[in-house]
Scaffold this motif. Structure first.
Motif, PDB file in Angstrom:
ATOM      1  N   ARG A  38      -2.964   6.345  -4.935  1.00 61.07           N
ATOM      2  CA  ARG A  38      -4.202   6.190  -4.000  1.00 61.07           C
ATOM      3  C   ARG A  38      -4.398   4.635  -3.887  1.00 61.07           C
ATOM      4  O   ARG A  38      -4.923   4.291  -2.950  1.00 61.07           O
ATOM      5  CB  ARG A  38      -5.360   7.095  -4.556  1.00 61.07           C
ATOM      6  CG  ARG A  38      -6.414   7.136  -3.644  1.00 61.07           C
ATOM      7  CD  ARG A  38      -7.613   7.720  -4.333  1.00 61.07           C
ATOM      8  NE  ARG A  38      -7.245   9.182  -4.427  1.00 61.07           N
ATOM      9  CZ  ARG A  38      -7.189  10.086  -3.252  1.00 61.07           C
ATOM     10  NH1 ARG A  38      -7.937   9.437  -1.994  1.00 61.07           N
ATOM     11  NH2 ARG A  38      -7.020  11.144  -3.283  1.00 61.07           N
ATOM     12  N   ARG A  39      -4.276   4.188  -5.049  1.00 64.61           N
ATOM     13  CA  ARG A  39      -4.421   2.582  -5.025  1.00 64.61           C
ATOM     14  C   ARG A  39      -3.661   1.599  -3.936  1.00 64.61           C
ATOM     15  O   ARG A  39      -4.154   0.647  -3.303  1.00 64.61           O
ATOM     16  CB  ARG A  39      -4.588   1.958  -6.421  1.00 64.61           C
ATOM     17  CG  ARG A  39      -3.111   2.086  -7.061  1.00 64.61           C
ATOM     18  CD  ARG A  39      -3.140   1.553  -8.613  1.00 64.61           C
ATOM     19  NE  ARG A  39      -1.955   1.962  -9.056  1.00 64.61           N
ATOM     20  CZ  ARG A  39      -0.639   1.145  -8.973  1.00 64.61           C
ATOM     21  NH1 ARG A  39      -1.004  -0.002  -8.298  1.00 64.61           N
ATOM     22  NH2 ARG A  39       0.289   1.597  -9.801  1.00 64.61           N
ATOM     23  N   LEU A  40      -2.314   2.109  -3.510  1.00 61.38           N
ATOM     24  CA  LEU A  40      -1.695   1.730  -2.596  1.00 61.38           C
ATOM     25  C   LEU A  40      -1.460   2.331  -1.509  1.00 61.38           C
ATOM     26  O   LEU A  40      -0.831   1.841  -0.290  1.00 61.38           O
ATOM     27  CB  LEU A  40      -0.040   1.626  -3.252  1.00 61.38           C
ATOM     28  CG  LEU A  40       0.068   0.815  -4.624  1.00 61.38           C
ATOM     29  CD1 LEU A  40       1.766   0.913  -5.038  1.00 61.38           C
ATOM     30  CD2 LEU A  40      -0.302  -0.694  -4.422  1.00 61.38           C
ATOM     31  N   ILE A  56      -3.596   3.575   4.754  1.00 61.39           N
ATOM     32  CA  ILE A  56      -3.039   2.469   4.835  1.00 61.39           C
ATOM     33  C   ILE A  56      -1.871   1.967   3.774  1.00 61.39           C
ATOM     34  O   ILE A  56      -2.433   2.020   2.757  1.00 61.39           O
ATOM     35  CB  ILE A  56      -4.133   1.132   4.841  1.00 61.39           C
ATOM     36  CG1 ILE A  56      -5.256   1.479   6.017  1.00 61.39           C
ATOM     37  CG2 ILE A  56      -3.521  -0.129   5.005  1.00 61.39           C
ATOM     38  CD1 ILE A  56      -6.383   0.560   5.954  1.00 61.39           C
ATOM     39  N   ASP A  57      -0.756   1.985   4.104  1.00 60.65           N
ATOM     40  CA  ASP A  57       0.317   1.798   3.264  1.00 60.65           C
ATOM     41  C   ASP A  57       0.594   0.160   3.057  1.00 60.65           C
ATOM     42  O   ASP A  57       0.730  -0.754   3.797  1.00 60.65           O
ATOM     43  CB  ASP A  57       1.743   1.914   4.034  1.00 60.65           C
ATOM     44  CG  ASP A  57       2.827   2.196   2.997  1.00 60.65           C
ATOM     45  OD1 ASP A  57       2.653   1.499   1.836  1.00 60.65           O
ATOM     46  OD2 ASP A  57       3.737   2.705   3.016  1.00 60.65           O
ATOM     47  N   VAL A  59       2.208  -1.378   0.774  1.00 60.04           N
ATOM     48  CA  VAL A  59       3.445  -1.859   0.407  1.00 60.04           C
ATOM     49  C   VAL A  59       3.871  -2.278   1.688  1.00 60.04           C
ATOM     50  O   VAL A  59       4.483  -3.432   1.858  1.00 60.04           O
ATOM     51  CB  VAL A  59       4.186  -0.845  -0.178  1.00 60.04           C
ATOM     52  CG1 VAL A  59       5.550  -1.277  -0.458  1.00 60.04           C
ATOM     53  CG2 VAL A  59       3.601  -0.400  -1.602  1.00 60.04           C
ATOM     54  N   LEU A  60       3.973  -1.655   2.742  1.00 58.15           N
ATOM     55  CA  LEU A  60       4.316  -1.987   4.196  1.00 58.15           C
ATOM     56  C   LEU A  60       3.607  -3.026   4.579  1.00 58.15           C
ATOM     57  O   LEU A  60       4.365  -4.110   5.197  1.00 58.15           O
ATOM     58  CB  LEU A  60       4.339  -0.735   4.773  1.00 58.15           C
ATOM     59  CG  LEU A  60       4.863  -1.074   6.550  1.00 58.15           C
ATOM     60  CD1 LEU A  60       6.302  -1.320   6.360  1.00 58.15           C
ATOM     61  CD2 LEU A  60       4.658   0.127   7.201  1.00 58.15           C
ATOM     62  N   VAL A  61       2.268  -3.179   4.337  1.00 58.45           N
ATOM     63  CA  VAL A  61       1.397  -4.073   4.994  1.00 58.45           C
ATOM     64  C   VAL A  61       1.872  -5.541   4.186  1.00 58.45           C
ATOM     65  O   VAL A  61       2.177  -6.530   4.913  1.00 58.45           O
ATOM     66  CB  VAL A  61      -0.052  -4.069   4.744  1.00 58.45           C
ATOM     67  CG1 VAL A  61      -0.786  -5.309   4.999  1.00 58.45           C
ATOM     68  CG2 VAL A  61      -0.231  -2.893   5.685  1.00 58.45           C
ATOM     69  N   ALA A  62       2.321  -5.576   2.835  1.00 60.74           N
ATOM     70  CA  ALA A  62       2.750  -6.580   2.102  1.00 60.74           C
ATOM     71  C   ALA A  62       4.120  -7.173   2.589  1.00 60.74           C
ATOM     72  O   ALA A  62       4.188  -8.525   2.862  1.00 60.74           O
ATOM     73  CB  ALA A  62       2.916  -6.302   0.760  1.00 60.74           C
TER      74      ALA A  62
END
Length: 442
Positions: A38-40, A56-57, A59-62
């Motif tokens: 949930r935190r990611l 909102i993913d 990891v993908l955003v990063a």
């Protein structure tokens, strides 16, 4: 001269390496992305509820943010370095070089193996476009991008694919070291070491995730098996109590109904009293039946409206039996997906009752459940070996002494469909065989 087995033994590692390289370069596929905690993957805020996604993913955003940063950084760097090149780069070439360092990174989360293949092609192409020497392969942007892509492959792909990816990476770095100047071979060895550490770290993460997932699945199945066993035991208790209630009261009512007219002999008062007793017995039977069936209602007082079980839930039934100590083996043959509802339910109930009998009379036994469809007939065969040698005779004696209400119910189900059923001892164990016709009217 080596014998053929020895030659094949020497060729096996080569063949395995060839399959690994083929999987890495062409045929391999990455596994699905792991579920995000949930935190990611936080939920989309309420004021953005019109967006087509609900979370909102991060990891993908990063990855996208880092890819954009690398793209802009390489653009700025190429514009400065182009002043010192014999042939300055135009904006199209600068943009292409920036894409070679950022595009694989943007794709690595969704398609890690595709991103790696793209990186393997784009990095040499970008070096050629720069027109510099091989030191450009070790620019910071290329190193960051490639290690992140290799990590994604190691986390998401099978082991032979990972071996192929590492082999291609190490071979490419080694070739670059050989073809470069005298100062680069040491740097290439450092690059191979960095790729190796990244691969090992990613594969370790994958192994830990797999182990954690299997442990969670086993815990879930164990909980379901315990819950199913509790339900089976409770339903068996309810059935026994209900049988006792119905058998006792209905027997008394039947005797009273036959005896009252003979006892009254036309006396209206005695006839009325006898009918009153029959009515009281009927009300008592209904009261007790309501009490017994009350356990089948949920906390809100609603009756159980779950769908009737079918052969599609045999795995759950077998898992419950295994949790009770049986060694259950399922052997299914033919098309069992489109059976008439009555046939499907009756076959399930026959297997369920057979397993219940095995639990009671042959604990710890090995049970084989064979269900096959042959033309317009469904064959059900359930056999157990009676458990260990010491308990086999006791189980056989108990079954012969048992009145067999469950067996009667199974025979009635088979007869209702126009089929047949046989049950009896076989060796040290017990066998139940049923043949159920498959008709549209069933």
């Amino acid at each position: 001269m080596a014998s053929p087995p020895a030659q094949r033994a020497r060729l096996r590692p080569v063949a395995r390496l060839g399959r690994a390289l083929t999987a890495a370069v062409w045929t391999g596929r990455a596994g699905p992305p792991p579920p995000r905690p949930r935190r990611l993957a936080p939920r989309v805020p309420g004021f953005l509820s019109l967006l087509p996604f609900r979370t909102i993913d991060l990891v993908l955003v990063a990855d996208l943010v880092l890819a954009f940063i690398l793209f802009r950084a390489v653009q700025a760097l190429m514009r400065d370095e182009s002043l010192y090149m014999a042939t300055p780069l135009d904006e199209g070439e600068i943009a292409f070089i920036a894409v070679t360092s950022s595009l694989p990174l943007a794709l690595r989360d969704r398609w890690p193996l595709t991103a790696w293949r793209l990186a393997v092609v784009l990095i040499p192409w970008g070096i050629a476009t720069r027109g510099q020497d091989l030191e450009a392969a070790f620019s910071a942007d290329a190193v960051i991008m490639y290690l992140l892509v290799v990590y994604a492959v190691a986390v998401r792909c099978e082991r032979h694919v990972i071996i192929g990816v590492w082999t291609v990476s190490a071979a490419a770095l080694w070739i670059l070291g050989i073809q470069s100047g005298p100062n680069l071979p040491g740097v290439m060895l450092i690059g191979i070491a960095m790729v190796t550490v990244t691969v090992l770290f990613g594969y370790n993460v994958q192994a830990r995730r797999t182990a954690a997932g299997r442990l969670a699945e086993e815990e879930r199945r164990s909980e379901q098996a315990l819950a199913g066993q509790a339900v089976l035991e409770e339903r068996a208790r309810v059935a026994r109590e209900l049988h006792d209630v119905v058998a006792h009261h209905m027997s008394v009512i039947a005797i009273q109904a036959e005896a009252v007219p003979l006892k009254a002999r036309g006396d209206a008062r005695m006839l009325e009293e006898g009918l009153g007793e029959i009515r009281a017995l009927s009300l008592a039977a209904m009261t007790e039946m309501r009490r017994v069936l009350g356990v089948l209602r949920d906390g809100d007082g609603r009756t159980d409206t779950a769908p009737q079980p079918s052969l599609g839930r045999l795995d759950e039934l077998a898992a419950t039996a295994r949790s009770a100590g049986l060694a259950v083996e399922l052997k299914l043959g033919g098309d069992l997906l489109e059976l008439p509802t009555a046939v499907d339910l009756s076959a399930y109930r026959i297997v369920q009752e057979s397993l219940s009998n095995a639990m009671r009379h042959a604990p710890g036994s090995a049970v084989t459940v064979k269900i096959s469809r042959s033309g317009d007939e469904l064959n059900v065969h359930v056999a157990d070996n009676g458990g260990d040698r010491a308990a086999a005779e006791a189980a056989k004696a108990g079954r012969e002494k048992h009145t067999g209400h469950g067996l009667i119910g199974m025979r009635e189900r088979a007869a209702m469909l126009g089929g047949s059923m046989w049950a009896g001892p076989a060796g040290k164990g017990f066998v139940v065989t049923a043949i159920l016709p498959i008709t549209e009217e069933a």
